[in-house]
Design an enzyme around this catalytic site. Structure first.
Site, PDB file in Angstrom:
ATOM      1  NE  ARG A 225      58.163 -42.727  11.056  1.00 53.04           N
ATOM      2  CZ  ARG A 225      58.536 -42.751   9.972  1.00 53.04           C
ATOM      3  NH1 ARG A 225      59.257 -43.451   9.480  1.00 53.04           N
ATOM      4  NH2 ARG A 225      58.140 -41.810   9.104  1.00 53.04           N
TER       5      ARG A 225
ATOM      6  CE1 TYR B  63      43.886 -36.326   8.125  1.00 51.71           C
ATOM      7  CE2 TYR B  63      42.223 -36.756   9.728  1.00 51.71           C
ATOM      8  CZ  TYR B  63      43.372 -36.114   9.258  1.00 51.71           C
ATOM      9  OH  TYR B  63      43.844 -35.099  10.225  1.00 51.71           O
TER      10      TYR B  63
ATOM     11  NE  ARG C 183      50.233 -37.837  16.735  1.00 52.19           N
ATOM     12  CZ  ARG C 183      50.183 -37.162  15.387  1.00 52.19           C
ATOM     13  NH1 ARG C 183      51.522 -36.461  15.187  1.00 52.19           N
ATOM     14  NH2 ARG C 183      49.444 -37.370  14.461  1.00 52.19           N
TER      15      ARG C 183
ATOM     16  NE  ARG D 186      56.922 -36.476  13.411  1.00 54.08           N
ATOM     17  CZ  ARG D 186      56.258 -35.867  12.370  1.00 54.08           C
ATOM     18  NH1 ARG D 186      56.611 -36.207  10.914  1.00 54.08           N
ATOM     19  NH2 ARG D 186      55.209 -35.484  12.712  1.00 54.08           N
TER      20      ARG D 186
ATOM     21  CG  ASP E   1      47.750 -42.274  12.501  1.00 52.45           C
ATOM     22  OD1 ASP E   1      48.303 -41.475  13.065  1.00 52.45           O
ATOM     23  OD2 ASP E   1      46.798 -42.255  11.680  1.00 52.45           O
TER      24      ASP E   1
HETATM   25  O1  CP3 Z   1      51.705 -40.939  21.279  1.00 52.94           O
HETATM   26  C1  CP3 Z   1      50.509 -40.881  20.903  1.00 52.94           C
HETATM   27  O2  CP3 Z   1      49.744 -40.018  21.008  1.00 52.94           O
HETATM   28  C2  CP3 Z   1      49.996 -42.239  20.324  1.00 52.94           C
HETATM   29  C3  CP3 Z   1      49.865 -42.548  18.991  1.00 52.94           C
HETATM   30  C4  CP3 Z   1      49.072 -41.572  17.953  1.00 52.94           C
HETATM   31  C5  CP3 Z   1      49.547 -41.307  16.630  1.00 52.94           C
HETATM   32  N1  CP3 Z   1      48.560 -40.629  16.013  1.00 52.94           N
HETATM   33  C6  CP3 Z   1      50.963 -41.459  16.240  1.00 52.94           C
HETATM   34  C7  CP3 Z   1      51.406 -40.766  14.875  1.00 52.94           C
HETATM   35  C8  CP3 Z   1      47.960 -41.110  18.137  1.00 52.94           C
HETATM   36  C9  CP3 Z   1      46.812 -41.117  19.309  1.00 52.94           C
HETATM   37  C10 CP3 Z   1      47.437 -40.496  16.710  1.00 52.94           C
HETATM   38  C11 CP3 Z   1      46.075 -39.862  16.371  1.00 52.94           C
HETATM   39  C12 CP3 Z   1      45.833 -39.017  15.194  1.00 52.94           C
HETATM   40  N2  CP3 Z   1      46.365 -39.416  14.060  1.00 52.94           N
HETATM   41  C13 CP3 Z   1      45.005 -38.215  15.119  1.00 52.94           C
HETATM   42  C14 CP3 Z   1      44.111 -37.599  16.253  1.00 52.94           C
HETATM   43  C15 CP3 Z   1      44.674 -36.743  17.163  1.00 52.94           C
HETATM   44  C16 CP3 Z   1      45.214 -35.222  16.341  1.00 52.94           C
HETATM   45  O3  CP3 Z   1      46.307 -35.033  16.386  1.00 52.94           O
HETATM   46  O4  CP3 Z   1      44.448 -34.608  16.031  1.00 52.94           O
HETATM   47  C17 CP3 Z   1      45.081 -37.742  13.696  1.00 52.94           C
HETATM   48  C18 CP3 Z   1      44.294 -36.550  13.046  1.00 52.94           C
HETATM   49  C19 CP3 Z   1      45.782 -38.583  13.160  1.00 52.94           C
HETATM   50  C20 CP3 Z   1      46.119 -38.477  11.618  1.00 52.94           C
HETATM   51  C21 CP3 Z   1      47.610 -38.469  11.345  1.00 52.94           C
HETATM   52  N3  CP3 Z   1      48.553 -39.346  11.454  1.00 52.94           N
HETATM   53  C22 CP3 Z   1      48.340 -37.132  10.604  1.00 52.94           C
HETATM   54  C23 CP3 Z   1      47.548 -36.017  10.318  1.00 52.94           C
HETATM   55  C24 CP3 Z   1      49.801 -37.473  10.673  1.00 52.94           C
HETATM   56  C25 CP3 Z   1      50.670 -36.752   9.768  1.00 52.94           C
HETATM   57  C26 CP3 Z   1      51.138 -35.558  10.939  1.00 52.94           C
HETATM   58  C27 CP3 Z   1      52.376 -35.767  11.269  1.00 52.94           C
HETATM   59  O5  CP3 Z   1      52.373 -35.597  12.789  1.00 52.94           O
HETATM   60  O6  CP3 Z   1      53.259 -36.366  10.740  1.00 52.94           O
HETATM   61  C28 CP3 Z   1      50.049 -38.699  11.208  1.00 52.94           C
HETATM   62  C29 CP3 Z   1      51.351 -39.543  11.663  1.00 52.94           C
HETATM   63  C30 CP3 Z   1      51.633 -39.576  12.843  1.00 52.94           C
HETATM   64  N4  CP3 Z   1      50.809 -40.479  13.726  1.00 52.94           N
HETATM   65  C31 CP3 Z   1      53.046 -39.731  13.346  1.00 52.94           C
HETATM   66  C32 CP3 Z   1      52.729 -40.386  14.606  1.00 52.94           C
HETATM   67  C33 CP3 Z   1      54.007 -40.303  15.833  1.00 52.94           C
HETATM   68  C34 CP3 Z   1      53.982 -39.190  12.748  1.00 52.94           C
HETATM   69  C35 CP3 Z   1      54.573 -40.271  12.076  1.00 52.94           C
HETATM   70  C36 CP3 Z   1      56.233 -40.438  11.839  1.00 52.94           C
HETATM   71  O7  CP3 Z   1      56.875 -40.797  12.727  1.00 52.94           O
HETATM   72  O8  CP3 Z   1      56.645 -39.992  10.755  1.00 52.94           O
END
Ligand code: CP3
Length: 340
Positions: free
Chosen positions: A36, A148, A23, A27, A73
């Site tokens: 974003r 999910y 990540r 944000r 994602d």
């Molecule tokens: O920078 C990176 O690592 C690359 C991008 C990336 C994202 N999600 C962007 C993202 C990667 C590799 C993921 C993987 C992901 N997504 C996982 C596996 C890794 C982990 O964290 O366990 C999982 C379980 C998800 C599912 C997911 N996506 C959730 C539960 C959420 C909401 C939680 C949150 O942080 O808001 C997301 C949203 C998400 N994925 C965001 C980002 C940058 C936030 C979205 C935003 O900008 O509002």
């Protein structure tokens, strides 16, 4: 000259170790929040190649990490198969849950090529710009994506998905098979578009007992890794069976991954003993230690660096950066690792 991260994944004890952070685009960065806001919603950001490529590259410009990870994602796969998906502000992902044969039948593999086209275009754009850094493609592992898809959202213990696995193993097995096959297609397409290594995120692997861990975490990872190996022998795979505990050694040995992501709970010395020396370890600073900064962050980083010196290793966190993290802490961490 081979890139540093790829050298580590080929079994070389590169030192100082390559570093990137899960990540790393997100944000906590003001420049991410600006893009974003411009994109509107998160799915639009993931499917607008110039914007997705821009946020993928932002952390590299700021910190000079050794890798860029595609900005997307893990839930873009169910989205591409036609399961409705939205990200609600502050609540995370929401999907209409699939718990019946009819629900499974409604998923449409034929949607995949068109749906993932913009994501592949992002891969091409980023690859053209990464320079000496390595471009990492990724997908969710079948079990975690199924969590999910079946629950309909993130859930504490993922009880509904485990209940389905116990009560209707045929239906659950069919879902895992569909995800295994489409994940192979999706990762192969990312490699064709320019991803130099791919990571398989199994974030919820740790909720399963050993028998189900073997059936739904290890077995699909064996299939995915074997198929990619056959088609792209030089592209390494990184597995991340989060909270896999004592089963991470078995996962590393049986799946044939070249890299193994360690979550925050794993003792680095114990991992080094459990996992064969040719597998690069990746991890595992607590994201909260990074958020705290200062002594907890530096002590944590040095403990990991000391345990991993002399073996193939990639510095990372044990889970993703949290939004409250100061960008200055990240800068200090990257400097510390590069000075090891
Ligand atoms: O920078 C990176 O690592 C690359 C991008 C990336 C994202 N999600 C962007 C993202 C990667 C590799 C993921 C993987 C992901 N997504 C996982 C596996 C890794 C982990 O964290 O366990 C999982 C379980 C998800 C599912 C997911 N996506 C959730 C539960 C959420 C909401 C939680 C949150 O942080 O808001 C997301 C949203 C998400 N994925 C965001 C980002 C940058 C936030 C979205 C935003 O900008 O509002």
């Amino acid at each position: 000259m081979t890139k540093r991260l790829l050298r580590a994944l080929s079994g070389e004890a590169v030192w100082p170790p390559p570093v990137w952070l899960m990540r790393q685009a997100g944000r906590y960065l003001p420049e991410y929040r600006a893009v974003r806001a411009q994109a509107g919603d998160f799915i639009s950001l993931c499917t607008t190649p110039p914007l997705a490529a821009e946020v993928t590259l932002q952390p590299l410009r700021r910190y000079g990490m050794d890798a860029a990870i595609l900005f997307s994602d893990i839930l873009m796969l169910p989205w591409a198969l036609g399961q409705g998906l939205r990200f609600s502000e502050g609540e995370g992902p929401v999907l209409p849950p699939i718990r019946t044969a009819e629900g499974l039948k409604a998923l449409d593999r034929n949607r995949l090529p068109d749906a993932i086209a913009p994501i592949l275009e992002t891969v091409r754009r980023v690859r053209a710009e990464v320079g000496d850094a390595t471009l990492i493609g990724f997908a969710g592992a079948p079990f975690t994506v199924a969590c999910y898809m079946v629950e309909g959202h993130g859930a504490k213990e993922f009880a509904a998905v485990r209940t389905l696995a116990y009560r209707d193993p045929e239906l659950f097995g069919a879902l895992i098979d569909l995800l295994t096959e489409t994940t192979i297609t999706y990762l192969a397409a990312q490699i064709e578009a320019g991803a130099e290594t791919v990571m398989l995120f199994d974030s919820w692997a740790g909720v399963l007992p050993p028998s189900l861990f073997r059936a739904y975490v290890i077995a699909p990872a064996i299939r995915i890794t074997a198929e990619l190996r056959l088609r792209y022998p030089h592209v390494p795979v990184i597995g991340f069976p989060r909270m896999g505990g004592l089963l991470i050694g078995e996962y590393a040995t049986q799946t044939g991954v070249q890299g193994l992501g360690l979550d925050t709970t794993v003792d680095p010395d114990l991992a080094a003993a459990l996992v064969p020396l040719h597998v690069a370890l990746q991890g595992n600073l607590d994201p909260l230690a990074l958020d705290a900064g200062g002594k907890p962050m530096l002590d944590g980083a040095h403990t990991i660096l000391n345990a991993m010196r002399g073996r193939p290793f990639i510095f990372n966190l044990g889970h993703g950066i949290i939004p409250s993290t100061s960008p200055e802490h990240v800068a200090e961490l990257i400097r510390t690792v590069h000075a090891a």
